[in-house]
Design an enzyme around this catalytic site. Structure first.
Site, short mmCIF file in Angstrom:
data_model
loop_
_atom_site.label_atom_id
_atom_site.label_comp_id
_atom_site.label_asym_id
_atom_site.label_seq_id
_atom_site.Cartn_x
_atom_site.Cartn_y
_atom_site.Cartn_z
N CYS A 157 5.15 0.87 10.04
CA CYS A 157 5.21 2.07 9.22
C CYS A 157 6.09 3.15 9.88
O CYS A 157 7.29 2.99 9.93
CB CYS A 157 3.80 2.57 8.94
SG CYS A 157 3.72 3.72 7.57
N HIS B 81 0.47 -2.27 7.20
CA HIS B 81 -0.27 -2.05 8.44
C HIS B 81 -1.14 -3.25 8.81
O HIS B 81 -2.29 -3.32 8.38
CB HIS B 81 -1.20 -0.84 8.27
CG HIS B 81 -0.50 0.48 8.28
ND1 HIS B 81 -0.34 1.22 9.43
CD2 HIS B 81 0.07 1.20 7.28
CE1 HIS B 81 0.30 2.34 9.13
NE2 HIS B 81 0.57 2.36 7.84
N GLU C 45 -2.67 -3.81 11.48
CA GLU C 45 -3.85 -3.41 12.26
C GLU C 45 -4.98 -2.92 11.37
O GLU C 45 -6.12 -2.82 11.81
CB GLU C 45 -3.45 -2.34 13.30
CG GLU C 45 -3.35 -0.90 12.80
CD GLU C 45 -2.09 -0.59 11.98
OE1 GLU C 45 -1.33 -1.52 11.67
OE2 GLU C 45 -1.87 0.60 11.67
#
Lengths: 232, 80
Positions: free
Chosen positions: A86, A203, A205
């Site tokens: 990002c 993302h 994560e």
């Protein structure tokens, strides 16, 4: 093995990324302050999501001049793995480590939602645990994710197989209807020519634990582990 | 010395903000407005008396920092 997560003023996915790498993936991970300039001991450097320097000027435009970015460039030149997520992707574009630039999302909205991305290149340190054409469900959260590159750069990126992820539907169909932000060729993630620096808007994560709704992000971290283990 | 640096998106680059502003203006009845491109202007003061040197310096920061050459062009103007 040791991973590092760079912290810029305004990074806000640094702790999520640290948590996943350190506690879920299980590799000893350090935070790296943006004023640090030595990265030689790490096996992976992550530039996390967030709003470095408040996105002032352009997303990533000021972070790219941080001392740590000189170190990241050196580290990447020597073949070290760099993952920009990002805002981290935006910093990589601004710094020239990846080709292209980000424009404001076509619909001007800040978009925060799950999307599907099709894996176009599995022959990378970041995607080797996946099959060609696999579709991942991973969230995006950005206002400037509308990928742009000059005609020539776009042609080269395509020919060199540097497009790694493309926005798709859940069956892997790629079209305008499933392009959330107006990115050229539905690009969600690209890799550098050498194949050791990946930038992606989604993302991983945020999609690495079942309780959070998707574990598809783990494929990326597992791929990195595969690559590093085989390299040793 | 004072200067002004204007940064604009290149013509080939889509400008979603400009498009939206244009659309709104037309909706409001300003139907003579045909095109809007949004850009940035930087008002700068600098310690330099030599105009040529000032221009060189301003071009350098415009290229390196204030604009992204992939998507933007810039114009440097010394304000008298």
């Amino acid at each position: 093995m040791r991973f590092g997560v760079v912290v810029f003023p305004g990074s806000n996915c640094d702790h999520d990324t640290f948590h996943v790498l350190n506690n879920i993936v299980g590799v000893k991970t350090d935070f790296i302050w943006h004023k640090d300039s030595i990265l030689s001991d790490y096996d992976l450097i992550v530039l996390p999501g967030g709003f470095s320097y408040g996105d002032y000027l352009r997303s990533g435009a000021i972070a790219r001049f941080s001392p740590v970015m000189n170190a990241v460039k050196e580290y990447a030149d020597k073949g070290g793995l760099v993952l920009g997520i990002c805002n981290g992707f935006q910093v990589l574009l601004e710094s020239g480590l990846l080709k292209g630039a980000m424009l404001r999302n076509k619909n001007l909205h800040f978009i925060c939602k799950y999307v599907h991305i099709r894996v176009k290149n599995t022959n990378t340190p970041f995607t080797n645990a996946l099959k060609d054409g696999s579709v991942l469900k991973i969230p995006i959260a950005h206002a400037d994710g509308n990928y742009f590159a000059s005609e020539e750069d776009l042609k080269n990126i395509s020919l060199n197989n540097q497009i790694v992820f493309q926005y798709s539907d859940e069956n892997g169909n790629i079209n305008d209807d499933v392009n959330p932000n107006g990115s050229l060729l539905n690009i969600a993630g690209i890799i550098n020519e050498k194949g050791n620096v990946l930038g992606m808007m989604p993302h991983p994560e945020r999609a690495s634990e079942k309780i959070l709704g998707s574990e598809d992000g783990r494929f990326i971290f597992d791929s990195i582990l595969n690559y590093l283990k085989n390299r040793r | 010395m004072k200067a002004k640096i204007t940064v604009k998106l290149k013509e080939i680059v889509l400008d979603p903000q400009g498009e939206t502003i244009l659309h709104s203006l037309n909706e409001m009845g300003y139907d003579k407005i045909r095109k809007v491109r949004q850009g940035k202007v930087f008002f700068i003061e600098l310690n330099e008396t030599d105009e040529k040197k000032a221009e060189e310096l301003l071009k350098e920061i415009a290229h390196k920092v204030l604009s992204n050459p992939v998507i933007e062009n810039y114009e440097v103007e010394i304000v008298k």
